[in-house]
Design an enzyme around this catalytic site. Structure first.
Site, PDB file in Angstrom:
ATOM      1  N   SER A  66       0.819  -1.237  -0.357  1.00 32.29           N
ATOM      2  CA  SER A  66      -0.061  -0.517   0.338  1.00 32.29           C
ATOM      3  C   SER A  66       0.753   1.094  -0.169  1.00 32.29           C
ATOM      4  O   SER A  66       1.957   1.216   0.405  1.00 32.29           O
ATOM      5  CB  SER A  66      -1.079   0.598   1.307  1.00 32.29           C
ATOM      6  OG  SER A  66      -1.645   1.201   1.095  1.00 32.29           O
ATOM      7  N   SER A  67       0.198   1.820  -0.447  1.00 32.21           N
ATOM      8  CA  SER A  67       1.021   3.350  -0.711  1.00 32.21           C
ATOM      9  C   SER A  67       1.453   4.625   0.466  1.00 32.21           C
ATOM     10  O   SER A  67       1.634   4.914   0.637  1.00 32.21           O
ATOM     11  CB  SER A  67       1.047   4.088  -1.950  1.00 32.21           C
ATOM     12  OG  SER A  67      -0.988   5.157  -1.195  1.00 32.21           O
ATOM     13  N   CYS A  68       0.090   3.963   1.921  1.00 34.30           N
ATOM     14  CA  CYS A  68       0.013   4.141   2.883  1.00 34.30           C
ATOM     15  C   CYS A  68       1.965   3.864   3.885  1.00 34.30           C
ATOM     16  O   CYS A  68       2.061   4.996   4.447  1.00 34.30           O
ATOM     17  CB  CYS A  68      -1.138   3.997   3.795  1.00 34.30           C
ATOM     18  SG  CYS A  68      -0.817   2.550   4.379  1.00 34.30           S
TER      19      CYS A  68
ATOM     20  N   TYR B 132      -1.117  -0.171  10.258  1.00 35.60           N
ATOM     21  CA  TYR B 132      -1.467  -1.015   9.362  1.00 35.60           C
ATOM     22  C   TYR B 132      -0.536  -0.924   8.824  1.00 35.60           C
ATOM     23  O   TYR B 132       0.166  -1.235   7.508  1.00 35.60           O
ATOM     24  CB  TYR B 132      -2.761  -0.291   8.241  1.00 35.60           C
ATOM     25  CG  TYR B 132      -2.951  -0.854   6.794  1.00 35.60           C
ATOM     26  CD1 TYR B 132      -3.648  -2.295   6.843  1.00 35.60           C
ATOM     27  CD2 TYR B 132      -3.002   0.084   5.652  1.00 35.60           C
ATOM     28  CE1 TYR B 132      -3.861  -2.754   5.509  1.00 35.60           C
ATOM     29  CE2 TYR B 132      -2.874  -0.481   4.669  1.00 35.60           C
ATOM     30  CZ  TYR B 132      -3.673  -1.707   4.704  1.00 35.60           C
ATOM     31  OH  TYR B 132      -3.768  -2.269   2.900  1.00 35.60           O
TER      32      TYR B 132
ATOM     33  N   LYS C   8       1.908  -3.922   7.267  1.00 43.02           N
ATOM     34  CA  LYS C   8       1.898  -4.003   5.676  1.00 43.02           C
ATOM     35  C   LYS C   8       4.199  -4.286   5.294  1.00 43.02           C
ATOM     36  O   LYS C   8       4.093  -5.212   4.119  1.00 43.02           O
ATOM     37  CB  LYS C   8       1.690  -3.175   5.110  1.00 43.02           C
ATOM     38  CG  LYS C   8       0.332  -3.272   4.179  1.00 43.02           C
ATOM     39  CD  LYS C   8      -0.030  -4.460   3.316  1.00 43.02           C
ATOM     40  CE  LYS C   8      -1.566  -4.519   3.041  1.00 43.02           C
ATOM     41  NZ  LYS C   8      -1.607  -5.972   2.175  1.00 43.02           N
TER      42      LYS C   8
ATOM     43  N   HIS D  58     -12.961   3.259   2.096  1.00 44.78           N
ATOM     44  CA  HIS D  58     -11.803   4.546   1.723  1.00 44.78           C
ATOM     45  C   HIS D  58     -12.766   5.703   1.407  1.00 44.78           C
ATOM     46  O   HIS D  58     -13.936   5.754   1.449  1.00 44.78           O
ATOM     47  CB  HIS D  58     -11.132   4.007   0.883  1.00 44.78           C
ATOM     48  CG  HIS D  58     -10.516   3.096   1.186  1.00 44.78           C
ATOM     49  ND1 HIS D  58     -10.639   1.254   2.090  1.00 44.78           N
ATOM     50  CD2 HIS D  58      -9.083   3.234   2.427  1.00 44.78           C
ATOM     51  CE1 HIS D  58      -9.098   0.833   2.308  1.00 44.78           C
ATOM     52  NE2 HIS D  58      -8.340   2.264   2.341  1.00 44.78           N
TER      53      HIS D  58
END
Length: 317
Positions: A108-110, A137, A141, A180
């Site tokens: 994920s880009s987060c 989260y 990841k 989201h």
């Protein structure tokens, strides 16, 4: 991959997993293995080990994860880190132990630093502080990506991480609190249409910039990477186009033909100010996202309305 290779898509009922499954089928792969959470609990180590030992897939896409928006991440961080760590650890290890030939982990880009230089390159990982609202989260990841890299280095396991930007599309989750941004707005706007509201409240200031990819484009990108990418580490998978949340909301309002003013609740969190990924690696390999935002939103809303008409509900958990 060969057309008859055994390909396991973990999380095939989720938005991304379903898109990967559709992409594989569209490309002619005929031996796609799926198993729902009602049949296999991916947090159960013994069950996962037994599944891989019995089914022996050749290729694996790990799209199964506990996901959610800002509110869910900020409220249920314990669940997000525990469940995702369990799923990742079990599936990655079992895949290696059972002889899987190639493995795609969905990141994920987060997980990139909140203040990372823009656009964000893959080597920016772990170079700065993370966004506090989704820290548990993101840490999970990062651990999954690191585990893939470590198994590649120690055991020669051919694993890599596909790093999507914000994903939306068919099969999204429309929970009132845990969805989201696009799904949350679509649900709210649709209800406003039904009620004839002339104003709709939107969280934040509208100024943050985001990059969005249609789920079916991401599914195609993951399949493409499994076919063409030869290295490990992470590969960004996005569109290279950023829009403000304000522009997103206005575009969605137009797509849905909603006649209402947008009121911005600035007491709500914005999250990271800007998040655009550098997609050079994927583009160099020969893949770019074909679906623009307005087209993707139109397809998503058509599916949303069809689903409501057919059974009166969409996924909201």
């Amino acid at each position: 991959m060969q057309q008859d290779d055994r390909i396991y898509v973990a999380g095939h009922r989720g938005m991304v997993g379903a898109a990967v499954t559709r992409s594989l089928a569209a490309k002619g792969y005929t031996n796609i293995l799926t198993c729902g959470s009602d049949q296999l609990d991916l947090t159960d180590t013994r069950a996962v080990d037994a599944f891989f030992a019995a089914e022996k897939p050749d290729y694996v896409f790990l799209a199964a994860a506990k996901v959610g928006g800002i509110h869910a991440n900020d409220t249920y961080g314990g669940d997000f880190i525990r469940i995702n760590l369990q799923i990742q650890t079990n599936v990655i290890h079992a895949a290696w132990a059972s002889g899987v030939r190639k493995f795609c982990f969905l990141g994920s880009s987060c997980i990139y630093p909140r203040a990372a230089p823009q656009p964000i390159r893959e080597d920016m990982l772990l170079t700065g502080e993370l966004e506090p609202t989704n820290l548990p989260y993101a840490v999970a990841k990062i651990a999954g990506k690191t585990m893939c890299d470590a198994y590649r280095k120690q055991y020669g396991f051919d694993a890599f991480t596909a790093m999507p930007c914000n994903v939306y599309g068919i099969g999204d989750n429309f929970h009132r609190e845990n969805s989201h941004v696009i799904a949350a707005l679509m649900r709210r706007f649709h209800q406003a249409k039904l009620d004839g509201d002339k104003q709709v409240t939107v969280w934040g200031t509208g100024t943050p910039l985001r990059e969005f990819i249609f789920a079916d484009d991401l599914g195609d990108a993951c399949t493409f990477l499994m076919e063409e990418y030869k290295d490990g580490g992470a590969v960004n998978a996005g569109t290279g186009i950023e829009v403000s949340i304000k522009t997103l909301a206005e575009t969605l309002r137009d797509v849905m033909d909603l006649n209402a003013d947008l009121v911005w609740d600035k007491s709500k969190p914005d999250g990271t100010a800007r998040k655009l990924m550098d997609n050079t690696v994927l583009k160099t390999l020969g893949w770019t996202a074909p679906t623009d935002l307005a087209t993707g939103l139109t397809k998503m809303y058509a599916w949303y309305c069809d689903t409501l008409e057919q059974n009166g509900t969409v996924r909201s958990n």
